[in-house]
Design an enzyme around this catalytic site. Structure first.
Site, mmCIF file in Angstrom:
data_model
loop_
_atom_site.group_PDB
_atom_site.id
_atom_site.type_symbol
_atom_site.label_atom_id
_atom_site.label_comp_id
_atom_site.label_asym_id
_atom_site.label_seq_id
_atom_site.Cartn_x
_atom_site.Cartn_y
_atom_site.Cartn_z
ATOM 1 N N GLY A 1 -9.823 -44.211 -75.729
ATOM 2 C CA GLY A 1 -8.855 -44.649 -76.869
ATOM 3 C C GLY A 1 -8.447 -43.501 -77.578
ATOM 4 N N CYS A 2 -8.185 -43.868 -78.714
ATOM 5 C CA CYS A 2 -7.917 -42.781 -79.976
ATOM 6 C C CYS A 2 -9.264 -41.853 -80.114
ATOM 7 C CB CYS A 2 -7.594 -43.533 -81.342
ATOM 8 S SG CYS A 2 -7.104 -42.319 -82.388
#
Length: 160
Positions: A10-11
């Site tokens: 993810g981020c």
């Protein structure tokens, strides 16, 4: 021995901060891994012209923390069965992965993933690949959640 491993989940802000909170990790930085273009920018990555993944370069001492421990920690904060999505982060740059510059290490990583598969009813989608290239992200992304403690994060760092 001092080693490097590259992680995606993810981020990259959250993954970086998660490992920065672990005293056993030597250092981290964030960047764009396995890009199809040289020196990609955040805008390039978000516009889907790079196929790069947002990743964290993690430096560690394997006498202090093992690669298996690092992978176990990653699997505590990602959904490895999700494709191109973690929390509210949706897009190919948010896929999960474990990347190395050492092909022998990739075999050990894949063995660990195969072992972890027993904990999931769905197939693990986490990439296990060689690092082709890694470009540091822009400075404002580095240690982002240290600089912006109330910034967005798909990981609940307060619970870790």
């Amino acid at each position: 021995m001092i080693k490097k491993i590259y992680l995606a989940g993810g981020c990259f802000w959250g993954i970086e901060q998660y490992y920065n909170l672990n005293q056993k990790i030597i250092s981290t930085n964030v960047g764009y891994l396995n890009s199809k273009i040289d020196n990609p920018t955040y805008k390039d990555v978000c516009n889907n012209i790079t196929d790069a993944v947002e990743a964290v370069e993690l430096t560690y001492d394997d006498q202090v923390i093992s690669l298996n421990e690092i992978i176990d920690l990653l699997f505590k904060v990602i959904d490895p069965t999700s494709i191109n999505k973690q929390g509210n982060d949706i897009g190919r740059q948010y896929r999960t992965g474990i990347y190395s510059r050492d092909s022998n290490e990739l075999m050990a990583i894949q063995e660990k993933i195969n072992e972890l598969q027993n904990n999931y009813s769905k197939l693990i989608q986490t990439e296990v690949m060689l690092v082709d290239n890694y470009y540091l992200a822009e400075e404002y992304h580095q240690k982002y959640l240290e600089k912006n403690p109330n910034g967005y994060c798909h990981i609940n760092l307060k619970a870790k």
